[in-house]
Design a protein around this motif. Structure first.
Motif: not given
Length: 306
Positions: A46, A61, A63-67, A70, A73, A274
């Motif tokens: 993160p 996590t 989250e960096n790939y989901k960003y 998607y 949020e 990121q």
């Protein structure tokens, strides 16, 4: 000790062989593998303030790939349309630059390899000399040439082909031309090195049997030059997809390159995790594309390394 190492030390001696092997290992491990592993580790972290790094919140996590897929949020769109569009456009543009370079460079490489004489050395030197200049300076020179008040527009308007200057920058023509020009030698010389070893008797035999020049190239030259073509295409595609200087200098306002997004994450947003995730996605995608194309055209890694 493996047999290939014994043969290597036998040919080069223990001292020189150890130095050469050490330099190769340092280059491969220290400058390629370890930095990429560090980048991969960053991509799963993160984005935390320095005091919190290594603390309880610093856990792996996705989250960096989901960003990338998607977006943030609570965003207004279901997908990160902007970044995904830039990502796919970068890959398509890199493929187009590679195909353009192959079409342009194959005849040049064939001519250099199959023609003898001192004028060929002069021709090769004329190809090499411009690359003594820094890539950034060459990109700015191309921007001057393709600018609205540049040499090319002045010539076209002066000849009456255009009434007003054409915007080569905004239409991305300058960018694609700059990328193609930046890596032209990486396409020419691998093909040249392979075709140079082609026995001219094979070409003469094909001509004696009535084969046309297109058929000679399709049946004789291109299959023989496949390792050089594969090597050149791989280098041009990978470097075009990862280019930064040319898109920054020659790109128009709507021609954002994926590497520019990576640069923004690292430098403008100070979001190293990121940026690392974006860099890993680009690297892995390019490698998978290259491997898929190699499999499609039945080229193995040994051919590229020849």
């Amino acid at each position: 000790m493996p047999s290939f190492l014994k043969e290597f030390f036998k040919r080069n001696g223990v001292g020189m062989g150890s130095v050469m092997l050490g330099l190769v290992l340092f280059w491969t491990i220290g400058l390629i593998i370890l930095p990429q592993l560090s980048m991969l580790d960053f991509s799963f972290r993160p984005n935390l303030p320095p005091p919190e790094i290594g603390g309880p919140k610093d856990v792996y996590t996705l989250e960096n790939y989901k960003y990338l897929i998607y977006g943030p949020e609570g965003g207004s769109q279901d997908y990160n349309a902007v970044d995904l569009r830039v990502f796919f456009r970068t890959l398509v543009a890199a493929v187009c630059v590679t195909v353009f370079n192959l079409i342009l460079c194959y005849p040049i490489a064939y001519y250099l390899a199959q023609t003898k004489g001192n004028h060929i050395r002069i021709f090769a030197l004329m190809l090499i000399i411009p690359y003594w200049i820094n890539e950034i300076l060459r990109a700015f020179a191309l921007r001057i040439i393709f600018g609205e008040t540049g040499v090319l527009n002045n010539l076209l308007v002066g000849m009456g082909l255009f009434d007003t200057p054409f915007d080569f920058i905004r239409n991305d023509i300058a960018l694609y031309a700059g990328l193609g020009y930046a890596y032209i030698l990486l396409m020419i010389f691998p093909i040249y090195n392979v075709i140079e070893s082609l026995d001219r008797n094979q070409i003469e035999a094909a001509r004696d049997m009535g084969a046309s020049w297109p058929m000679i190239h399709r049946r004789v030259v291109i299959p023989y030059a496949k390792p050089g073509i594969s090597s050149g295409c791989t280098m041009v595609f990978m470097l075009s997809a990862g280019a930064l200087a040319a898109p920054q200098i020659l790109g128009g306002p709507s021609s954002l390159w994926f590497t520019q997004l990576i640069y923004q994450q690292f430098n403008d947003n100070s979001d190293w995790p990121q940026g690392a995730a974006y860099a890993v996605v680009l690297l892995v995608t390019c490698i998978l594309l290259v491997l898929a194309i190699m499999r499609l055209f039945k080229v193995n890694m040994g051919d590229i390394g020849k």
